[in-house]
Design an enzyme around this catalytic site. Structure first.
Site, mmCIF file in Angstrom:
data_model
loop_
_atom_site.group_PDB
_atom_site.id
_atom_site.type_symbol
_atom_site.label_atom_id
_atom_site.label_comp_id
_atom_site.label_asym_id
_atom_site.label_seq_id
_atom_site.Cartn_x
_atom_site.Cartn_y
_atom_site.Cartn_z
ATOM 1 N N LYS A 203 -6.717 -9.086 35.792
ATOM 2 C CA LYS A 203 -5.974 -10.198 36.392
ATOM 3 C C LYS A 203 -4.671 -10.428 35.628
ATOM 4 C CE LYS A 203 -10.151 -12.168 38.323
ATOM 5 N NZ LYS A 203 -11.349 -12.970 38.090
ATOM 6 N N GLN B 138 -13.523 -17.820 34.234
ATOM 7 C CA GLN B 138 -14.326 -16.640 34.577
ATOM 8 C C GLN B 138 -15.822 -16.963 34.475
ATOM 9 O OE1 GLN B 138 -12.922 -13.600 35.655
ATOM 10 N NE2 GLN B 138 -15.039 -13.170 36.183
ATOM 11 N N ASP C 174 -9.189 -20.666 42.309
ATOM 12 C CA ASP C 174 -10.367 -20.014 42.890
ATOM 13 C C ASP C 174 -10.919 -20.789 44.089
ATOM 14 O OD1 ASP C 174 -11.050 -17.563 41.808
ATOM 15 O OD2 ASP C 174 -11.943 -18.450 40.017
#
Ligand code: NDP
Length: 284
Positions: free
Chosen positions: A54, A98, A121
């Site tokens: 990422k 994460q 997200d």
């Protein structure tokens, strides 16, 4: 007949190129450089690779990447403190925590602490609610990528029968919701579904998000269906495969995504896009 392959790598590359152009324009016109903070707790090797990929993708597209790699002994309080700092950091427009987090940290509390305005997200309950209402601000990255892949086939989703296998909050449910908003007739299958193959056989669009290699077999697929494989499974021999028995299903499907090189690259591209869109809102 052999299915046409939906090339996630190529689609993601072209998306990332157009994101890079928009990032550079935004910076030129407003001085705002989209910033993404990635938070990783612990030393899970797969998570470390995701976070590194990422970061590289951010740099390539001209976004500002901020990495927070914390030891697995990090307390929930310390993590919450960091999230609160990122929530008010003007250089940051997207925050990514994460998952999975170590067991002593309650993931729900952390995800709810992320500002809904920086929730790249789309996991915060406020953004989930907005998605259900059909007025989303942040759409979760993998589901957003899946819809983009279906659109790339030229198929009109409206009125089609779609079956989503898997009902997780981060993949199955949001995909089903997005398909519903695009006027598909949607069925969600899960581990308690009776006679799952006959349900899936009805579908013009099949989304597999289960986490079981070779789960979707050719007898489940209607001739010409679009088959999107979200699953990522590592076999004992180290090979990466999806949830669909790709080699056999491709003879029946109209379009199919490979693993690797399918949904995975799209997820990262959508994360960049969500951060860019957030930065644009902040710039306004
Ligand atoms: P979860 O484990 O949270 O959910 C799996 C779902 O599959 C559950 O709803 C479960 O049903 C269902 N399921 C399990 N076994 C069966 C069965 N035998 N029959 C029918 N349904 C079944 O996984 P995620 O949604 O988080 O992820 C799914 C897959 O997608 C994984 O392989 C993951 O690695 C991958 N993934 C890929 C991403 C990408 O970028 N490509 C991003 C995120 C995930 P029930 O609810 O009844 O238990």
């Amino acid at each position: 007949m052999s299915a046409q392959i939906i090339d996630g790598k190529a689609l993601a590359l072209s998306l990332r190129e157009s994101i890079a152009q928009e990032v550079s324009l935004l910076q030129k016109n407003t001085g705002v450089q989209p910033g993404l903070a990635a938070v990783l707790v612990g030393d899970d090797p797969a998570s470390a690779i995701y976070v590194r990929n990422k970061k590289i993708a951010c740099e390539k597209a001209g976004l500002y990447p901020q990495e927070h790699l914390l030891p697995s002994s990090t307390t929930e309080e310390a993590l919450l403190d960091l999230i609160h700092q990122l929530n008010v950091d003007p250089k940051i427009h997207g925050i990514l925590v994460q998952l999975p987090l170590p067991p002593h940290i309650e993931s729900k509390a952390i995800l709810q602490a992320v500002s809904p305005e920086k929730d790249a997200d789309g996991f915060h309950p406020v953004n989930v609610g907005r998605l259900v209402e059909g007025d989303p601000v942040f759409v979760p990255c993998t589901p957003k990528g899946v819809i983009h892949m279906i659109d790339s086939t030229g198929l009109d989703i409206g009125g089609k029968r779609a079956v989503v296998i898997g009902r997780s909050n981060i993949v199955g449910k949001p995909i089903a919701m997005l398909l519903l908003h695009r006027h598909a007739t949607v069925t969600i299958c899960h581990s308690r579904t009776k006679d799952l193959p006959s349900v899936v056989r009805e579908a013009d669009i099949v989304i597999a998000a289960i986490g079981k290699p070779f789960f979707v077999t050719p007898d489940m697929i209607k001739e010409g269906a679009v088959v999107i494989d979200v699953g990522i499974n590592r076999l004992d021999n180290g090979k990466l495969v999806g949830d669909v028995d790709f080699d056999r299903v491709k003879a029946h499907a109209g379009w199919i995504t490979p693993v690797p090189g399918g949904v995975g690259p799209m997820t990262i591209a959508m994360l960049l896009q969500n951060t860019l869109e957030s930065a644009k809102r902040f710039a306004q």
